[in-house]
Design an enzyme around this catalytic site. Structure first.
Site, PDB file in Angstrom:
ATOM      1  N   ASP A  67      -4.515 -13.775  -2.257  1.00  0.00           N
ATOM      2  CA  ASP A  67      -3.905 -13.382  -0.994  1.00  0.00           C
ATOM      3  C   ASP A  67      -3.947 -14.619  -0.105  1.00  0.00           C
ATOM      4  OD1 ASP A  67      -3.301 -10.818  -1.695  1.00  0.00           O
ATOM      5  OD2 ASP A  67      -4.579  -9.849  -0.195  1.00  0.00           O
ATOM      6  N   ASP A  93     -10.565 -11.705  10.672  1.00  0.00           N
ATOM      7  CA  ASP A  93      -9.497 -11.902   9.698  1.00  0.00           C
ATOM      8  C   ASP A  93      -8.177 -12.042  10.451  1.00  0.00           C
ATOM      9  OD1 ASP A  93      -8.512 -12.033   7.142  1.00  0.00           O
ATOM     10  OD2 ASP A  93      -8.665  -9.901   6.710  1.00  0.00           O
ATOM     11  N   ASP A 129       2.398   1.946   3.342  1.00  0.00           N
ATOM     12  CA  ASP A 129       3.384   0.976   3.861  1.00  0.00           C
ATOM     13  C   ASP A 129       4.775   1.448   3.476  1.00  0.00           C
ATOM     14  OD1 ASP A 129       1.152  -0.591   4.353  1.00  0.00           O
ATOM     15  OD2 ASP A 129       1.436  -1.809   2.556  1.00  0.00           O
ATOM     16  N   ASP A 180      -5.545 -13.592   9.568  1.00  0.00           N
ATOM     17  CA  ASP A 180      -4.384 -13.477   8.670  1.00  0.00           C
ATOM     18  C   ASP A 180      -3.199 -14.329   9.109  1.00  0.00           C
ATOM     19  OD1 ASP A 180      -5.653 -11.745   6.921  1.00  0.00           O
ATOM     20  OD2 ASP A 180      -4.812  -9.931   7.793  1.00  0.00           O
ATOM     21  N   GLU A 220      -8.857 -13.868  -1.268  1.00  0.00           N
ATOM     22  CA  GLU A 220      -8.119 -14.132  -0.024  1.00  0.00           C
ATOM     23  C   GLU A 220      -8.814 -15.246   0.759  1.00  0.00           C
ATOM     24  OE1 GLU A 220      -6.512 -10.820   2.025  1.00  0.00           O
ATOM     25  OE2 GLU A 220      -6.992 -11.625   3.998  1.00  0.00           O
ATOM     26  N   HIS A 232     -10.923 -14.219   3.772  1.00  0.00           N
ATOM     27  CA  HIS A 232     -12.119 -13.470   3.384  1.00  0.00           C
ATOM     28  C   HIS A 232     -13.205 -14.428   2.915  1.00  0.00           C
ATOM     29  CE1 HIS A 232      -9.557  -9.619   2.457  1.00  0.00           C
ATOM     30  NE2 HIS A 232      -9.364 -10.106   3.664  1.00  0.00           N
ATOM     31  N   ASP A 248      -0.639 -12.453   2.359  1.00  0.00           N
ATOM     32  CA  ASP A 248      -1.314 -11.429   3.165  1.00  0.00           C
ATOM     33  C   ASP A 248      -1.524 -12.045   4.546  1.00  0.00           C
ATOM     34  OD1 ASP A 248      -2.620  -9.269   4.091  1.00  0.00           O
ATOM     35  OD2 ASP A 248      -4.208  -9.235   2.577  1.00  0.00           O
ATOM     36  N   HIS A 292       0.884  -1.170   0.000  1.00  0.00           N
ATOM     37  CA  HIS A 292       0.000   0.000   0.000  1.00  0.00           C
ATOM     38  C   HIS A 292       0.923   1.221   0.000  1.00  0.00           C
ATOM     39  CE1 HIS A 292      -2.294  -2.952   2.495  1.00  0.00           C
ATOM     40  NE2 HIS A 292      -3.366  -2.438   1.959  1.00  0.00           N
ATOM     41  N   GLU A 317     -10.590  -7.095  -4.468  1.00  0.00           N
ATOM     42  CA  GLU A 317     -10.407  -8.140  -3.461  1.00  0.00           C
ATOM     43  C   GLU A 317     -11.664  -8.204  -2.596  1.00  0.00           C
ATOM     44  OE1 GLU A 317      -6.684  -7.844  -1.326  1.00  0.00           O
ATOM     45  OE2 GLU A 317      -7.565  -8.826   0.411  1.00  0.00           O
TER      46      GLU A 317
END
Ligand code: XLS
Ligand code: NI
Ligand code: NI
Length: 442
Positions: free
Chosen positions: A302, A313, A110, A315, A274, A277, A345, A107, A238
């Site tokens: 992802d 999430d 980031d 992750d 993802e 998700h 991700d 991003h 996404e």
């Protein structure tokens, strides 16, 4: 790809991660990911196109709603934003080149911290774009996709492109423009939209139709700008059903495909799916892959996983071999990802505080996915799996069934066929047989 170390080495004592094969017990080696191994006509590197996510690996610091950072990064020390960002880029490229992965994703925020002055933000991102460009050249690492973070800043609390206030929508557009500029300058192969705040918290204050039309309008502007400025890659959406908003417009693959079709965006967009998700939407990951593949929109992945015992999430890094084998069957059948790759991700846990933990996490995820690719290919090469699935529909391959598929029958024809042929024989779906069969190959 050679290891790229900046002013200082951040992951000291860890060298290049090499492929050592399944019998190796070295925790800092690949047991399955051999980038040059050819599977079904392509190397593993070409199939998987692994990417490291800048945000989780070099920005996420372990903080959660109940406590602050636990991971204190040596690249996050300097006073000036641009200096810190350069150190972070050094750390990122050291890490990526030690893993030997071909791609990374980011991003805008980031890469370098943003303030609230749009022009100053643009200067910062441009400075870092030049810096990253040198790093890419020196290492051979490429940008799989860029994106704009339109969800963290407080101005986006009511949405970004779907915000009821045009002044905020304009800020979202400014960020997308700058992130696209950076993506284009870095030869980014794709550009992602994840609509973290593009949804609502309450329908009581929301004009859903108007917000979704604004979202489509923003996507059209992004495509127009990207194409006018030489961006040849895909735009990805996404899907995610909720979190942070109660309801997100890009709910799941099927919803997004309907939205893209409604707004005539199918030519430029496909999907970035993802795992976590999918599960939040009440689907398996395989379901989402299949929906996208069937629409010819399986763009990118992802990779991560959720937690079976809770509903957000989390992750986590992917480690579920069965899930990935079933996913790889779909990906291989779809002829691979269209333009994208497999981006981690995923984040290490809050109490994983050794520099090595980030390596173990990636190595585990990479090997799980690579091993699943090998297994899925053996299942397909064996042929029985495909045959069982194909045979199940054999009644549509000839005769009346084939005419039905081609639209050549009427309801009267079906009546006549049913009357003439009597009660159909029961045909087993053989689910357990197939499940055992997949397990035989694991
Ligand atoms: C959050 C999303 C995010 C996107 C990029 O849940 O997965 O990380 O991938 O904005
Ligand atoms: Ni994601
Ligand atoms: Ni996510």
């Amino acid at each position: 790809m050679s290891i790229l170390i900046g002013e200082q080495e951040y992951f000291k004592g860890i060298g290049k991660i090499a492929y050592e094969g399944p019998s190796s017990d070295n925790p800092l080696a690949y047991r399955w990911y051999d980038e040059n191994r050819v599977i079904a006509g392509k190397t593993m590197k070409e199939h998987l196109r692994f990417a490291v996510a800048y945000w989780h690996s070099f920005c996420g610091n372990g903080s959660d709603p109940f406590g602050g950072p636990t991971q204190f990064f040596p690249w996050d020390k300097k006073a000036e934003a641009v200096d810190r960002a350069k150190d972070k880029a050094d750390a990122a490229f050291e890490f990526i080149t030690k893993l030997g992965l071909p791609y990374y994703c980011f991003h805008d925020v980031d890469v370098v911290d943003y303030g609230s002055d749009v022009k100053e933000n643009e200067n910062r991102l441009q400075t870092l774009t030049a810096y990253l460009s040198e790093k890419q050249k020196a290492s051979g690492t490429k940008l799989l996709w860029g994106t704009a973070n339109l969800f963290s800043h407080h101005r986006y609390m009511n949405g970004a492109a779907t915000n009821p206030d045009f002044n905020v929508v304009a800020h979202a557009g400014a960020q997308i423009k700058m992130a696209l500029d950076a993506t284009i300058a870095l030869g980014g192969e794709n550009y992602v939209f994840w609509g973290g705040r593009e949804g609502y918290m309450s329908l009581l204050n929301t004009n859903m139709k108007r917000e979704q039309e604004h979202f489509a309008q923003m996507l059209k502007m992004a495509v127009a700008y990207g194409r006018a400025n030489g961006f040849k890659g895909k735009f990805f959406i996404e899907p995610k059903p909720c979190e942070p908003t109660k309801h997100q417009y890009d709910y799941d693959a099927a919803t997004v495909i309907g939205f893209l079709r409604q707004h005539d965006l199918l030519a430029d967009f496909s999907l970035n799916l993802e795992v976590n998700h999918a599960t939040l939407a009440g689907h398996t990951f395989e379901h989402e892959l299949q929906v996208a593949a069937d629409a010819g929109l399986l763009g990118s992945i992802d990779a991560n996983r959720g937690d079976y015992q809770n509903g957000w999430d989390t992750d986590q890094f992917p480690i579920d071999l069965t899930e990935w084998t079933k996913s790889m069957l779909i990906i291989l059948e779809a002829n691979g990802l269209q333009g994208g790759g497999i981006n981690f991700d995923a984040k290490i846990r809050r109490n994983s505080t050794d520099a090595e933990d980030l390596f173990h996490a990636h190595i585990g995820g990479i090997d799980t996915v690579a091993r699943a690719l090998v297994i899925a290919d053996s299942i397909r090469t064996n042929g029985e799996y495909d045959k069982i699935r194909k045979d199940r529909y054999a009644s549509f391959d000839a005769g009346q069934g084939a005419s039905f598929e081609k639209g050549g029958l009427s309801l009267e024809n079906l009546f006549d066929h049913a009357a003439a042929n009597g009660e159909p024989a029961m045909i087993s779906g053989r689910q357990e047989y197939l499940e055992n069969m997949i397990n035989r190959f694991l």
